[in-house]
Design a protein around this motif. Structure first.
Motif, PDB file in Angstrom:
ATOM      1  N   ILE A   1     -20.406 -40.183  -2.894  1.00 31.91           N
ATOM      2  CA  ILE A   1     -20.419 -39.235  -1.777  1.00 31.91           C
ATOM      3  C   ILE A   1     -19.050 -39.208  -1.084  1.00 31.91           C
ATOM      4  O   ILE A   1     -18.929 -38.873   0.085  1.00 31.91           O
ATOM      5  CB  ILE A   1     -21.555 -39.542  -0.760  1.00 31.91           C
TER       6      ILE A   1
ATOM      7  N   TYR B   1     -13.259 -31.199  -5.266  1.00 33.06           N
ATOM      8  CA  TYR B   1     -14.162 -30.639  -6.279  1.00 33.06           C
ATOM      9  C   TYR B   1     -15.197 -29.807  -5.505  1.00 33.06           C
ATOM     10  O   TYR B   1     -15.591 -30.201  -4.398  1.00 33.06           O
ATOM     11  CB  TYR B   1     -14.843 -31.800  -7.045  1.00 33.06           C
ATOM     12  N   PRO B   2     -15.651 -28.682  -6.074  1.00 32.98           N
ATOM     13  CA  PRO B   2     -16.604 -27.855  -5.313  1.00 32.98           C
ATOM     14  C   PRO B   2     -18.013 -28.457  -5.300  1.00 32.98           C
ATOM     15  O   PRO B   2     -18.940 -27.941  -5.936  1.00 32.98           O
ATOM     16  CB  PRO B   2     -16.560 -26.510  -6.044  1.00 32.98           C
ATOM     17  N   SER B   3     -18.169 -29.556  -4.600  1.00 38.44           N
ATOM     18  CA  SER B   3     -19.468 -30.244  -4.523  1.00 38.44           C
ATOM     19  C   SER B   3     -20.439 -29.419  -3.681  1.00 38.44           C
ATOM     20  O   SER B   3     -20.113 -29.007  -2.563  1.00 38.44           O
ATOM     21  CB  SER B   3     -19.261 -31.629  -3.889  1.00 38.44           C
ATOM     22  N   VAL B   4     -21.635 -29.219  -4.239  1.00 38.01           N
ATOM     23  CA  VAL B   4     -22.666 -28.441  -3.540  1.00 38.01           C
ATOM     24  C   VAL B   4     -23.057 -29.160  -2.249  1.00 38.01           C
ATOM     25  O   VAL B   4     -23.022 -28.599  -1.151  1.00 38.01           O
ATOM     26  CB  VAL B   4     -23.913 -28.262  -4.448  1.00 38.01           C
ATOM     27  N   GLY B   5     -23.418 -30.447  -2.401  1.00 38.39           N
ATOM     28  CA  GLY B   5     -23.894 -31.203  -1.247  1.00 38.39           C
ATOM     29  C   GLY B   5     -22.829 -31.343  -0.175  1.00 38.39           C
ATOM     30  O   GLY B   5     -23.118 -31.220   1.018  1.00 38.39           O
TER      31      GLY B   5
ATOM     32  N   ARG C   1     -26.056 -37.576 -18.240  1.00 40.91           N
ATOM     33  CA  ARG C   1     -27.180 -36.650 -18.186  1.00 40.91           C
ATOM     34  C   ARG C   1     -27.717 -36.344 -19.584  1.00 40.91           C
ATOM     35  O   ARG C   1     -28.114 -35.220 -19.876  1.00 40.91           O
ATOM     36  CB  ARG C   1     -26.764 -35.361 -17.456  1.00 40.91           C
TER      37      ARG C   1
ATOM     38  N   ASN D   1     -33.730 -26.816  -4.138  1.00 43.10           N
ATOM     39  CA  ASN D   1     -32.360 -27.122  -3.727  1.00 43.10           C
ATOM     40  C   ASN D   1     -31.881 -26.270  -2.555  1.00 43.10           C
ATOM     41  O   ASN D   1     -30.843 -26.569  -1.959  1.00 43.10           O
ATOM     42  CB  ASN D   1     -31.395 -26.971  -4.913  1.00 43.10           C
TER      43      ASN D   1
ATOM     44  N   ILE E   1     -20.599 -31.900 -15.625  1.00 43.40           N
ATOM     45  CA  ILE E   1     -20.829 -32.200 -14.199  1.00 43.40           C
ATOM     46  C   ILE E   1     -21.244 -33.662 -13.984  1.00 43.40           C
ATOM     47  O   ILE E   1     -20.678 -34.340 -13.140  1.00 43.40           O
ATOM     48  CB  ILE E   1     -21.928 -31.269 -13.610  1.00 43.40           C
ATOM     49  N   PHE E   2     -22.249 -34.113 -14.728  1.00 44.12           N
ATOM     50  CA  PHE E   2     -22.739 -35.491 -14.543  1.00 44.12           C
ATOM     51  C   PHE E   2     -22.502 -36.295 -15.823  1.00 44.12           C
ATOM     52  O   PHE E   2     -22.741 -35.805 -16.920  1.00 44.12           O
ATOM     53  CB  PHE E   2     -24.231 -35.499 -14.191  1.00 44.12           C
TER      54      PHE E   2
ATOM     55  N   LEU F   1     -34.225 -28.045   0.771  1.00 47.27           N
ATOM     56  CA  LEU F   1     -33.832 -29.363   1.309  1.00 47.27           C
ATOM     57  C   LEU F   1     -32.740 -29.231   2.380  1.00 47.27           C
ATOM     58  O   LEU F   1     -32.907 -29.751   3.485  1.00 47.27           O
ATOM     59  CB  LEU F   1     -33.430 -30.306   0.176  1.00 47.27           C
TER      60      LEU F   1
ATOM     61  N   ILE G   1     -16.548 -37.215  -1.368  1.00 51.13           N
ATOM     62  CA  ILE G   1     -16.056 -35.904  -0.905  1.00 51.13           C
ATOM     63  C   ILE G   1     -16.678 -35.565   0.461  1.00 51.13           C
ATOM     64  O   ILE G   1     -16.006 -35.053   1.362  1.00 51.13           O
ATOM     65  CB  ILE G   1     -16.352 -34.804  -1.953  1.00 51.13           C
TER      66      ILE G   1
ATOM     67  N   SER H   1     -30.859 -35.997  -1.518  1.00 48.89           N
ATOM     68  CA  SER H   1     -30.542 -35.034  -0.456  1.00 48.89           C
ATOM     69  C   SER H   1     -30.670 -35.617   0.945  1.00 48.89           C
ATOM     70  O   SER H   1     -30.403 -34.923   1.920  1.00 48.89           O
ATOM     71  CB  SER H   1     -31.439 -33.810  -0.563  1.00 48.89           C
TER      72      SER H   1
ATOM     73  N   THR I   1     -25.777 -27.262 -14.833  1.00 46.07           N
ATOM     74  CA  THR I   1     -26.113 -28.578 -15.396  1.00 46.07           C
ATOM     75  C   THR I   1     -27.617 -28.824 -15.365  1.00 46.07           C
ATOM     76  O   THR I   1     -28.161 -29.499 -16.235  1.00 46.07           O
ATOM     77  CB  THR I   1     -25.358 -29.706 -14.644  1.00 46.07           C
ATOM     78  N   ASP I   2     -28.304 -28.257 -14.367  1.00 52.26           N
ATOM     79  CA  ASP I   2     -29.750 -28.488 -14.262  1.00 52.26           C
ATOM     80  C   ASP I   2     -30.527 -27.819 -15.399  1.00 52.26           C
ATOM     81  O   ASP I   2     -31.714 -28.102 -15.579  1.00 52.26           O
ATOM     82  CB  ASP I   2     -30.277 -27.992 -12.905  1.00 52.26           C
TER      83      ASP I   2
ATOM     84  N   PHE J   1     -27.819 -34.990   3.233  1.00 54.10           N
ATOM     85  CA  PHE J   1     -27.647 -33.750   4.016  1.00 54.10           C
ATOM     86  C   PHE J   1     -27.925 -33.950   5.497  1.00 54.10           C
ATOM     87  O   PHE J   1     -27.532 -33.152   6.313  1.00 54.10           O
ATOM     88  CB  PHE J   1     -28.607 -32.645   3.570  1.00 54.10           C
TER      89      PHE J   1
HETATM   90  C1  UD1 Z   1     -26.665 -30.365  -6.363  1.00 58.17           C
HETATM   91  C2  UD1 Z   1     -28.083 -30.102  -6.800  1.00 58.17           C
HETATM   92  C3  UD1 Z   1     -28.310 -30.630  -8.207  1.00 58.17           C
HETATM   93  C4  UD1 Z   1     -27.282 -30.083  -9.164  1.00 58.17           C
HETATM   94  C5  UD1 Z   1     -25.865 -30.305  -8.633  1.00 58.17           C
HETATM   95  C6  UD1 Z   1     -24.787 -29.640  -9.479  1.00 58.17           C
HETATM   96  C7  UD1 Z   1     -29.279 -30.155  -4.696  1.00 58.17           C
HETATM   97  C8  UD1 Z   1     -30.296 -30.845  -3.860  1.00 58.17           C
HETATM   98  N1  UD1 Z   1     -28.994 -30.753  -5.874  1.00 58.17           N
HETATM   99  O1  UD1 Z   1     -26.506 -31.793  -6.345  1.00 58.17           O
HETATM  100  O2  UD1 Z   1     -29.632 -30.245  -8.620  1.00 58.17           O
HETATM  101  O3  UD1 Z   1     -27.408 -30.719 -10.416  1.00 58.17           O
HETATM  102  O4  UD1 Z   1     -25.764 -29.775  -7.289  1.00 58.17           O
HETATM  103  O5  UD1 Z   1     -25.039 -28.285  -9.587  1.00 58.17           O
HETATM  104  O6  UD1 Z   1     -28.786 -29.101  -4.351  1.00 58.17           O
HETATM  105  N2  UD1 Z   1     -19.317 -35.712  -6.634  1.00 58.17           N
HETATM  106  C9  UD1 Z   1     -18.380 -36.665  -6.292  1.00 58.17           C
HETATM  107  N3  UD1 Z   1     -18.245 -36.982  -4.979  1.00 58.17           N
HETATM  108  C10 UD1 Z   1     -19.003 -36.403  -3.991  1.00 58.17           C
HETATM  109  C11 UD1 Z   1     -19.938 -35.425  -4.350  1.00 58.17           C
HETATM  110  C12 UD1 Z   1     -20.092 -35.101  -5.686  1.00 58.17           C
HETATM  111  O7  UD1 Z   1     -17.695 -37.206  -7.158  1.00 58.17           O
HETATM  112  O8  UD1 Z   1     -18.821 -36.735  -2.807  1.00 58.17           O
HETATM  113  C13 UD1 Z   1     -19.492 -35.365  -8.060  1.00 58.17           C
HETATM  114  C14 UD1 Z   1     -20.910 -35.740  -8.541  1.00 58.17           C
HETATM  115  O9  UD1 Z   1     -20.975 -37.090  -8.926  1.00 58.17           O
HETATM  116  C15 UD1 Z   1     -21.091 -34.797  -9.712  1.00 58.17           C
HETATM  117  C16 UD1 Z   1     -20.365 -33.536  -9.223  1.00 58.17           C
HETATM  118  O10 UD1 Z   1     -19.457 -33.951  -8.202  1.00 58.17           O
HETATM  119  O11 UD1 Z   1     -20.467 -35.314 -10.838  1.00 58.17           O
HETATM  120  C17 UD1 Z   1     -21.285 -32.456  -8.677  1.00 58.17           C
HETATM  121  O12 UD1 Z   1     -21.998 -32.948  -7.577  1.00 58.17           O
HETATM  122  P1  UD1 Z   1     -22.551 -32.026  -6.395  1.00 58.17           P
HETATM  123  O13 UD1 Z   1     -22.102 -30.625  -6.608  1.00 58.17           O
HETATM  124  O14 UD1 Z   1     -22.215 -32.683  -5.108  1.00 58.17           O
HETATM  125  O15 UD1 Z   1     -24.103 -32.109  -6.652  1.00 58.17           O
HETATM  126  P2  UD1 Z   1     -25.249 -32.444  -5.611  1.00 58.17           P
HETATM  127  O16 UD1 Z   1     -24.999 -31.728  -4.334  1.00 58.17           O
HETATM  128  O17 UD1 Z   1     -25.506 -33.902  -5.585  1.00 58.17           O
END
Ligand code: UD1
Length: 416
Positions: A123, A160-164, A331, A23, A327-328, A26, A125, A93, A304-305, A96
């Motif tokens: 996607i 939301y603090p989305s990683v991606g 799952r 992670n 989170i998901f 990527l 966010i 990913s 969550t992983d 990205f």
């Molecule tokens: C990354 C990790 C993944 C991990 C996840 C949470 C990578 C490649 N993958 O995934 O292994 O399980 O973080 O720790 O780093 N969401 C939205 N809208 C968005 C983006 C996210 O609703 O635009 C929601 C997702 O559906 C999910 C939550 O936010 O329910 C967390 O997603 P996010 O933090 O974005 O996870 P990823 O970056 O996809």
């Protein structure tokens, strides 16, 4: 299709070298698109997801050369700004790439991403933030068309603090004039890794690892050499394996602080855990007590992983455990497979209630996603008799030949 055959019951002894973090790697690979100079990334794991990301970079015109755990990427002349559906469906990913392609070429056409089927995974966010940076976005026929010719910096507040999304914005903003701030940013260690690579390439970013990130846009990035962090989820998986099988194992090249949420819970269940430099020593003797409550959260909360792997441990722990997946939304696909092995689990919405049994028993089970698949391997290592895990391509997306690592620790496991 390949399967894993496991004869359970062996304790684990020895040491295991923790792979580089999928992670982290990527988004690091995606960042290389931002310069026409060579970027060298070390500690790259040999994984299907990483190969798929390399294929995406190739399709854009980048040259990717892999030498063992070192990958050299040169994106001198990009010939395309498009990620096709065929490439995007293999890898969540792939999204990205949007940020850095916009940073470099100011336009992109990207198919909606694929990846593990663990929930809706929208996607919105990512796209909302890019729109706030004045990127024109049209979503049509499964593709996202972006025009960033008038991209601007700005103050972005994530819902939301989305990683991606945090990573994508950093990648788009690093070469965008002016200061971009991300509030409510994700705080995962992989985001710090991305900041460190981008700064090594000449970027000016601070705050990664906190929820407030500041990016001062620079005109141009240059080449760099960077070593990716080690995989905290792989480290956590092996730590849980020791707890489920018993034994004594040293996890080499990993940081306890990255999996503190897991280790602090395991320490309360009579596992002995010591961090010495970059190694974690884990010893587990008898059957562990159940961990009463586990709730997945964004970092630094419980990841969550690791929800599926820790559930495998709870199925054979002493007492009742309640796990909430925040989170998901889907799952829990590993649950019915664990039940085939004798686990006692009830699901109510996002909550799983697990009543520990003495031992699981071997069965034919199906990996349905990456971490759920790993959980079935852990369950098989504990079970009486033979477990056959099918569809292990899911597991290969995130673990470097998982069977060899466990074989070296004394497990009876083979790939057929
Ligand atoms: C990354 C990790 C993944 C991990 C996840 C949470 C990578 C490649 N993958 O995934 O292994 O399980 O973080 O720790 O780093 N969401 C939205 N809208 C968005 C983006 C996210 O609703 O635009 C929601 C997702 O559906 C999910 C939550 O936010 O329910 C967390 O997603 P996010 O933090 O974005 O996870 P990823 O970056 O996809």
């Amino acid at each position: 299709m390949a399967k894993l055959v496991i004869n359970g019951g062996n304790r684990l002894y020895g040491s295991v070298e923790i792979q580089g973090a999928k992670n982290a790697v990527l988004p690091l690979f995606a960042a290389t698109v931002l310069t026409d100079e060579k970027v060298i990334i070390k500690n790259v794991p040999d994984l299907v997801d990483v190969h798929n990301m390399a294929k995406i970079l190739n399709s854009l015109g980048a040259d990717v050369v892999r030498k063992g755990t070192v990958t050299e990427i040169t994106a001198r002349d990009l010939k395309s700004s498009e990620i096709t559906h065929v490439l995007a469906k293999e890898l969540r990913s792939s999204i990205f790439i949007l940020g850095p392609v916009l940073g470099r070429l100011r336009q992109a056409k990207v198919a909606y991403p694929g990846g593990c089927d663990i929930g809706l995974r929208p996607i919105d966010i990512h796209l909302k933030a890019l729109r706030e940076m004045n990127v024109k976005i049209i979503e049509r026929s499964g593709y996202i068309y972006c025009d960033a010719s008038n991209i601007i910096s700005g103050e972005l507040m994530l819902d939301y603090p989305s990683v991606g999304a945090t990573e994508n914005i950093m990648l788009a903003a690093v070469t965008t004039k002016g200061k971009t701030t991300i509030m409510n940013a994700a705080r995962e260690p992989e985001i710090v890794d991305l900041q460190n690579l981008l700064n090594a390439m000449g970027g000016s970013i601070k705050g990664a690892g906190t929820s407030f990130i500041e990016i001062e846009g620079v005109d141009k990035l240059h080449g760099a050499t960077y070593t990716a962090m080690s995989d905290r989820i792989a480290a956590g998986t092996f730590a849980i394996a020791v707890a489920i099988c018993g034994g004594e194992v040293v996890l080499k090249n990993c940081k306890a602080e990255h999996i503190h949420a897991l280790l602090s819970k395991m320490a309360k269940t009579s596992c002995n855990i010591k961090q010495i430099d970059d190694n974690i020593e884990i010893a587990a003797k008898c059957r562990r007590d159940a961990i009463e409550f586990i709730e997945t959260q964004p970092y630094p909360g419980f990841p969550t992983d690791l929800q599926a792997p820790i559930m495998a441990l709870q199925t054979v722990s002493n007492g009742v455990s309640i796990i909430t997946e925040n989170i998901f939304e889907s799952r829990y696909k590993h649950v019915c497979e664990l039940m085939k092995m004798g686990a006692n689990i009830k699901i109510k919405g996002r909550t799983a209630i697990i009543k520990g049994v003495d031992r699981l028993s071997g069965a034919e089970v199906l990996a349905q996603d990456l971490r759920g698949g790993a959980a079935l391997v852990l369950a098989g290592l504990n079970a009486i008799g033979t477990t056959v895990v099918s569809d292990i391509y899911h597991i290969d997306r995130g673990y470097e030949s998982i069977e060899n690592s466990f074989k070296l620790l004394g497990a009876d496991i083979r790939r057929i």
